[in-house]
Write a protein that holds these residues in place. Sequence first.
Motif, PDB file in Angstrom:
ATOM      1  N   SER A 206      -3.359   7.463   3.929  1.00  0.00           N
ATOM      2  CA  SER A 206      -2.023   6.898   3.712  1.00  0.00           C
ATOM      3  C   SER A 206      -2.084   5.536   3.045  1.00  0.00           C
ATOM      4  CB  SER A 206      -1.300   6.769   5.061  1.00  0.00           C
ATOM      5  OG  SER A 206      -2.019   5.898   5.938  1.00  0.00           O
ATOM      6  N   GLY A 207      -3.250   5.158   2.502  1.00  0.00           N
ATOM      7  CA  GLY A 207      -3.424   3.811   1.970  1.00  0.00           C
ATOM      8  C   GLY A 207      -2.764   3.585   0.621  1.00  0.00           C
ATOM      9  N   PRO A 208      -2.945   2.392   0.068  1.00  0.00           N
ATOM     10  CA  PRO A 208      -2.296   2.041  -1.200  1.00  0.00           C
ATOM     11  C   PRO A 208      -2.715   2.942  -2.360  1.00  0.00           C
ATOM     12  CG  PRO A 208      -3.126   0.086  -0.083  1.00  0.00           C
ATOM     13  CD  PRO A 208      -3.680   1.257   0.652  1.00  0.00           C
ATOM     14  N   PRO A 234       0.165  -2.784  -8.127  1.00  0.00           N
ATOM     15  CA  PRO A 234       0.511  -3.018  -9.533  1.00  0.00           C
ATOM     16  C   PRO A 234      -0.195  -2.046 -10.475  1.00  0.00           C
ATOM     17  CG  PRO A 234       0.026  -5.091  -8.422  1.00  0.00           C
ATOM     18  CD  PRO A 234      -0.383  -4.001  -7.484  1.00  0.00           C
ATOM     19  N   LEU A 235      -1.430  -1.646 -10.121  1.00  0.00           N
ATOM     20  CA  LEU A 235      -2.219  -0.759 -10.971  1.00  0.00           C
ATOM     21  C   LEU A 235      -1.919   0.702 -10.660  1.00  0.00           C
ATOM     22  CD1 LEU A 235      -5.663  -2.549 -10.594  1.00  0.00           C
ATOM     23  CD2 LEU A 235      -4.250  -2.542 -12.670  1.00  0.00           C
ATOM     24  N   SER A 236      -1.961   1.536 -11.705  1.00  0.00           N
ATOM     25  CA  SER A 236      -1.800   2.974 -11.513  1.00  0.00           C
ATOM     26  C   SER A 236      -3.086   3.604 -11.004  1.00  0.00           C
ATOM     27  CB  SER A 236      -1.402   3.653 -12.830  1.00  0.00           C
ATOM     28  OG  SER A 236      -0.154   3.193 -13.276  1.00  0.00           O
ATOM     29  N   ARG A 237      -4.226   3.068 -11.429  1.00  0.00           N
ATOM     30  CA  ARG A 237      -5.496   3.667 -11.014  1.00  0.00           C
ATOM     31  C   ARG A 237      -6.614   2.633 -11.049  1.00  0.00           C
ATOM     32  NH1 ARG A 237      -4.125   5.742 -15.777  1.00  0.00           N
ATOM     33  NH2 ARG A 237      -3.182   7.505 -14.714  1.00  0.00           N
ATOM     34  N   VAL A 238      -7.653   2.934 -10.295  1.00  0.00           N
ATOM     35  CA  VAL A 238      -8.888   2.155 -10.277  1.00  0.00           C
ATOM     36  C   VAL A 238     -10.037   3.130 -10.506  1.00  0.00           C
ATOM     37  CG1 VAL A 238     -10.438   0.696  -8.909  1.00  0.00           C
ATOM     38  CG2 VAL A 238      -7.951   0.426  -8.702  1.00  0.00           C
ATOM     39  N   ILE A 239     -10.915   2.805 -11.442  1.00  0.00           N
ATOM     40  CA  ILE A 239     -12.051   3.665 -11.755  1.00  0.00           C
ATOM     41  C   ILE A 239     -13.336   2.905 -11.467  1.00  0.00           C
ATOM     42  CG2 ILE A 239     -13.280   4.909 -13.581  1.00  0.00           C
ATOM     43  CD1 ILE A 239     -10.580   5.252 -14.988  1.00  0.00           C
ATOM     44  N   ILE A 516      -9.436  -9.091  -4.791  1.00  0.00           N
ATOM     45  CA  ILE A 516      -9.809  -9.756  -3.539  1.00  0.00           C
ATOM     46  C   ILE A 516     -11.224  -9.376  -3.142  1.00  0.00           C
ATOM     47  CG2 ILE A 516      -9.309  -9.941  -1.069  1.00  0.00           C
ATOM     48  CD1 ILE A 516      -6.368  -9.387  -1.775  1.00  0.00           C
ATOM     49  N   MET A 517     -12.045 -10.385  -2.854  1.00  0.00           N
ATOM     50  CA  MET A 517     -13.383 -10.173  -2.315  1.00  0.00           C
ATOM     51  C   MET A 517     -13.399 -10.795  -0.923  1.00  0.00           C
ATOM     52  SD  MET A 517     -15.387 -11.086  -5.865  1.00  0.00           S
ATOM     53  CE  MET A 517     -17.018 -11.190  -5.147  1.00  0.00           C
ATOM     54  N   GLY A 518     -13.340  -9.940   0.100  1.00  0.00           N
ATOM     55  CA  GLY A 518     -13.230 -10.417   1.467  1.00  0.00           C
ATOM     56  C   GLY A 518     -14.572 -10.557   2.151  1.00  0.00           C
ATOM     57  N   PRO A 519     -14.573 -10.883   3.448  1.00  0.00           N
ATOM     58  CA  PRO A 519     -15.820 -11.112   4.176  1.00  0.00           C
ATOM     59  C   PRO A 519     -16.648  -9.847   4.387  1.00  0.00           C
ATOM     60  CG  PRO A 519     -13.932 -11.243   5.651  1.00  0.00           C
ATOM     61  CD  PRO A 519     -13.388 -11.175   4.271  1.00  0.00           C
ATOM     62  N   ASN A 524     -12.930  -5.729   0.047  1.00  0.00           N
ATOM     63  CA  ASN A 524     -12.878  -5.882  -1.408  1.00  0.00           C
ATOM     64  C   ASN A 524     -11.739  -5.004  -1.904  1.00  0.00           C
ATOM     65  OD1 ASN A 524     -15.060  -7.583  -1.402  1.00  0.00           O
ATOM     66  ND2 ASN A 524     -16.523  -6.066  -2.145  1.00  0.00           N
ATOM     67  N   LEU A 525     -10.643  -5.631  -2.294  1.00  0.00           N
ATOM     68  CA  LEU A 525      -9.406  -4.894  -2.495  1.00  0.00           C
ATOM     69  C   LEU A 525      -8.848  -5.061  -3.906  1.00  0.00           C
ATOM     70  CD1 LEU A 525      -7.679  -5.866   0.880  1.00  0.00           C
ATOM     71  CD2 LEU A 525      -8.975  -3.783   0.389  1.00  0.00           C
ATOM     72  N   ALA A 526      -8.452  -3.929  -4.474  1.00  0.00           N
ATOM     73  CA  ALA A 526      -7.743  -3.943  -5.757  1.00  0.00           C
ATOM     74  C   ALA A 526      -6.257  -3.671  -5.558  1.00  0.00           C
ATOM     75  CB  ALA A 526      -8.337  -2.896  -6.690  1.00  0.00           C
ATOM     76  N   THR A 527      -5.818  -3.746  -4.313  1.00  0.00           N
ATOM     77  CA  THR A 527      -4.452  -3.357  -3.976  1.00  0.00           C
ATOM     78  C   THR A 527      -3.394  -4.310  -4.526  1.00  0.00           C
ATOM     79  OG1 THR A 527      -4.751  -4.475  -1.851  1.00  0.00           O
ATOM     80  CG2 THR A 527      -5.163  -2.117  -1.916  1.00  0.00           C
ATOM     81  N   SER A 528      -3.774  -5.549  -4.804  1.00  0.00           N
ATOM     82  CA  SER A 528      -2.822  -6.501  -5.397  1.00  0.00           C
ATOM     83  C   SER A 528      -3.280  -6.956  -6.776  1.00  0.00           C
ATOM     84  CB  SER A 528      -2.643  -7.714  -4.471  1.00  0.00           C
ATOM     85  OG  SER A 528      -3.884  -8.373  -4.260  1.00  0.00           O
TER      86      SER A 528
END
Length: 532
Positions: A206-208, A234-239, A516-519, A524-528
Amino acid sequence: MGLAFVSRGLAAAVFAVALASSSVFAATPKDTLVQAWQIDDIISLDPAELFEFSTTEIAGNTYERLIGYDLDDVSKMFGVVAESWTVSDDGKTISFKIREGRKFASGNPITAADVEFSLQRAVLLDKSPAFIITQFGITKDNVKDAIKATGDYTLDFTMDRPYAPSFALYALTSSVASVVDKKLVLEHEADGDLGNGWLKTHYAGSGPFTIRDWRANEVVVLERNPNFSGTPTPLSRVIYRHIPETATQRILLEKGDVDIARNLGPEQITALSGNPDIKIQRAPKGTLYYLGLNQKNPNLAKPEVREALKYLVDYSAIVDTIMKDQASVHQAFLPKGFLGAVNDNPYALDVDKAKALLAKAGLPDGFTVTMDVRSTQPITGVAEAIQSSFAKAGVKVEIIPGDGKQTLTKYRARAHDIYIGDWGSDYQDPHSNAQTFASNPDNKDDASSKTLAWRNAWPTPVLGPEVGAAILERDPAKRAALYEKLQRDVMADGPFVIMFQKTESAALRSNVQGFIMGPSFDNNLATSTSKD
């Protein structure tokens, strides 16, 4: 069905964009983020089974858990699938209220039955990360009573002891606690496998983003989840493109064929620092680089040998060269920033001391040993440096290269001599690392608890109970002192040469914003992320 993978035609078209000509500048589409990364460690995409850096990152972008934490202040927790929670008076039961009105990517509603199924399923499948849940006294026999939906939107998580609440809650932020779509998964169950065979290569979250395609050692494609209950990406896809050669990653980044290069070395990053079209992003990670010394090897089982090898690594030279700006020297099993972390480093290269210890062990001329090494930088470079410094005391290392899947599979089977690898905490509580480095309750090959201590065949009759005591201590200062002792004991006698704490670096095209590069890798998120 909404979760079926994209047609091969669409997948091929998406991949063709990612494989744009290397001879002509070919900017990636504005709605698509293309990352060059080494993803040969992927074994499964099932949250109940995945346990690698790349897959936990993918899960972090595609699945939701009951709760999460603030990446800038990990002590602050918040509800995700859960709206709220309470702890019982006896400290053994956490009761969760599930948010209403949310959907999976399939369109199916998220209910307490899905959370119950997801957590029970992880225990029943008993794959590598299952211990994160079973450590609370939850077993295949009692799981249906211990993890139980008490209503359409309420669930109880009952433990065998009154653990520190933060310990249990942090454990439930890990990938293994991802919530999966019960109806969809069971539609693909085969021979009682709870859908594991299907979910290895498919998606039910159910994620982004959704996982739309995975081709081993080639590509992973994520696409925006139209049914996501939060703010749309914002992005349609991540590859994610599997590009094992770091030099190729750099070329593709400079040409604009990829937006982010994830595995560049210090020299490549330095060379790119003057390029106005590129920016470097860094973040400290709770990831440790270490050597695992298999105690089934009679030479490595000698305490003097274990200590000698800790004096045969040139820590400072490696950090100043091979791992420049990618790591700092750190020799305890808790990363900096964790409760009770020990930050002094007692070991340095000392060949004479190492030789004396080897002689005391009855090995004055050294010995020969193998080291399993993933064929990726900086691991390969560090292994070669260690091979050179070990040789100064007569310890002859034969490097056995392999891809991530090969080396991990061998390591998990306890079939190695020395394994060089990295370990990231599964959650932000100190028990995550204390349990795996200092606890091995059953040293048999078919044990159910397969910690790093188990992988290296190191029994822990004294330290194991101390690990158990630390998770029941509710006073933070007393709890920190317990973890400090555990770290020093493992540093002195354990089968681990813990060397460095990771600083993650990524090179991005200058038009990429909000990556985002988290701890932890699942942060590590491309959601925003967006592109100008």
